[in-house]
Design an enzyme around this catalytic site. Structure first.
Site, PDB file in Angstrom:
ATOM      1  N   HIS A   2     -22.911  11.323  -1.319  1.00 22.95           N
ATOM      2  CA  HIS A   2     -21.818  10.598  -2.004  1.00 22.95           C
ATOM      3  C   HIS A   2     -20.727  10.811  -1.833  1.00 22.95           C
ATOM      4  CE1 HIS A   2     -25.624   7.326  -1.095  1.00 22.95           C
ATOM      5  NE2 HIS A   2     -25.060   7.407  -0.393  1.00 22.95           N
ATOM      6  N   HIS A   5     -23.300  -4.943 -16.767  1.00 21.89           N
ATOM      7  CA  HIS A   5     -24.683  -3.749 -16.111  1.00 21.89           C
ATOM      8  C   HIS A   5     -22.855  -2.309 -16.687  1.00 21.89           C
ATOM      9  CE1 HIS A   5     -26.215  -1.190 -13.126  1.00 21.89           C
ATOM     10  NE2 HIS A   5     -26.602  -2.240 -12.865  1.00 21.89           N
ATOM     11  N   HIS A  13     -19.400   1.196  -5.544  1.00 14.44           N
ATOM     12  CA  HIS A  13     -17.616   1.481  -5.941  1.00 14.44           C
ATOM     13  C   HIS A  13     -17.690   2.210  -4.815  1.00 14.44           C
ATOM     14  CE1 HIS A  13     -21.680   3.684  -7.076  1.00 14.44           C
ATOM     15  NE2 HIS A  13     -20.525   4.009  -8.144  1.00 14.44           N
ATOM     16  N   GLU A  31     -21.184  12.328  -5.287  1.00 15.62           N
ATOM     17  CA  GLU A  31     -22.521  12.577  -6.064  1.00 15.62           C
ATOM     18  C   GLU A  31     -23.791  12.857  -4.793  1.00 15.62           C
ATOM     19  OE1 GLU A  31     -23.201   8.033  -6.682  1.00 15.62           O
ATOM     20  OE2 GLU A  31     -21.059   8.058  -8.121  1.00 15.62           O
ATOM     21  N   HIS A  89     -20.161   3.031  -1.150  1.00 14.72           N
ATOM     22  CA  HIS A  89     -21.727   3.078  -0.817  1.00 14.72           C
ATOM     23  C   HIS A  89     -22.431   2.282  -2.047  1.00 14.72           C
ATOM     24  CE1 HIS A  89     -20.651   5.842  -3.808  1.00 14.72           C
ATOM     25  NE2 HIS A  89     -21.787   6.035  -4.943  1.00 14.72           N
TER      26      HIS A  89
END
Length: 438
Positions: A365, A292, A335, A341, A371
């Site tokens: 966040h 990912h 994470h 963010e 989150h």
């Protein structure tokens, strides 16, 4: 307005352009500053120190009806309490936590782009030119006989609803949802509502200018390509009527009345310019086998800091794209992050939060607050048949910064703040089974 978008722009890389609204207004090999055509004044607008490296040196020469010293008079303090600057530690009761909002309501009455600005978060310090602020804009009326310039930073405008005509000193930009517009620090502009009422998001960047991120191993292509950034051709108005110029300086707002329009640049050349960009031209890359990639792979623009690889701000989007990787968890993973963010949704559905995060809404966040996907997204991603799948009808974005984002009292007290947001993770039960150990 497409016929006005002839120039191409590569932000922060020193490209130089020229355009004139009247033939011959631009000097060619000018030998004397006394020779400006049409009785124009030559003026330089600098966006970097004079001695910046060539590739980072930004300035434009403007050939205008009046010099800018005639575009401002005696300033008076202007009261626009919705617009805040860092540091701003407003008085509210919210503790640090994950936050999400439904779309906020429009202000009462008709408001212009400047009057309808509402600050959500601030970070860093406007006085030391570090950090940023995130605003919502609401515009139900056009700015008429008024213009604005920001001495504190550049403005990255992200419309979510309605179209805007942004008339800058250097020309006009027609901007709507799925597009962005950047106005450089110190440039005068006004916003007219084409299709309203309009609303959206604004990132006010106090620090180094937004530029394209390095592609690294990706190579020469993909992500945001320079050819898709558009600057305006010269456009001017010669209007001798009452006009108000609004300035933002060190967090304060001030107004000055003059007797003419400052949108009087007949020709210009240089590389310190406004631009627009269609987010639908972003060319995403992704994993095609397993694992990912980090969300940084979707960075459109970055405002660098003094630490290499650490952005004062990154502007990241999550557009339509194919998801094809095998043996991997496809949505954003759980994470905690040193970056804080702020996310918004322009249209459609965000794949990690299919419920509760709606167009025109937002989430925050902050740094080191955990989150990730909600329960439904986790269960779906853990059981779905991993065939190639195209994510469609989606365009979310993120303003992230290395600084903590402090919430304003406006945002903390919004009626659309979801008091049950963190419930989206309640169903994440213990799944550990030691009997699976070999």
């Amino acid at each position: 307005m497409d016929d006005m978008m002839k120039l191409q722009y590569q932000p922060g890389f020193g490209n130089d352009f020229e355009t004139e609204a009247l033939k011959g207004a631009l000097p060619q090999g000018q030998n004397s500053p006394q020779d400006c055509a049409y009785g124009l004044y030559a003026e330089q607008l600098s966006g970097s120190p004079f001695t910046a490296l060539r590739g980072q040196n930004e300035r434009s020469w403007l050939y205008r009806i009046r010099p800018s010293v005639k575009h401002v008079g005696q300033f008076s303090k202007l009261d626009l309490p919705g617009w805040k600057s860092a540091p701003c530690l407003d008085d509210h009761d919210l503790t640090p936590t994950q936050l999400r909002w439904d779309p906020p309501p429009f202000p009462d009455g008709e408001v212009s782009f400047v009057e309808g600005m509402r600050t959500v978060t601030t970070a860093g310090d406007v006085n030391t030119q570090t950090g940023m602020a995130v605003h919502l804009f609401f515009a139900s009326r056009s700015m008429t006989a008024e213009s604005f310039f920001n001495a504190d930073g550049e403005l990255l405008i992200v419309p979510q609803q309605g179209r805007l005509l942004v008339f800058t000193e250097m020309g006009k930009l027609d901007v709507g949802p799925c597009e962005i517009c950047l106005i450089p620090r110190g440039m005068k502009f006004r916003v007219e509502v084409i299709d309203g009422p309009a609303r959206g998001y604004v990132c006010e960047n106090y620090g180094a200018k937004f530029t394209l991120p390095e592609r690294g191993p990706i190579g020469a292509n993909c992500l945001a390509n320079p050819r898709d950034f558009k600057t305006p051709v010269a456009a001017f108005e010669d209007v001798d009527e009452q006009h108000t110029v609004i300035m933002k300086w060190c967090g304060g707002l001030y107004a000055s009345d003059i007797d003419h329009s400052p949108m009087d640049v007949v020709a210009w050349h240089g590389n310190y310019t406004p631009f627009k960009y269609d987010l639908r031209t972003f060319s995403p890359v992704n994993a095609v086998l397993f694992d990912h990639p980090d969300p940084s792979i979707f960075t459109v623009l970055t405002a660098p800091s003094e630490s290499p690889g650490t952005g004062n701000i990154d502007f990241v989007i999550f557009p339509e794209r194919w998801s094809v990787a095998e043996h991997t968890f496809r949505p954003p993973w759980y994470h905690m992050n040193i970056m804080s963010e702020f996310m918004g949704l322009i249209h459609g559905v965000y794949d990690a939060k299919e419920e509760g995060f709606v167009p025109g809404g937002m989430s925050l966040h902050n740094c080191m607050l955990p989150h990730g996907p909600d329960v439904d997204a986790f269960e779906k991603a853990s059981t779905v048949d991993l065939k190639p799948h195209k994510l469609e009808n989606t365009l979310a974005f993120m303003f992230e910064t290395r600084f903590p984002q402090h919430l304003t009292s406006y945002a903390a007290r919004l009626e659309t703040l979801q008091d049950d947001y963190t419930d989206c993770w309640d169903g994440l039960e213990k799944r550990f089974n030691s009997e699976d150990a070999g």
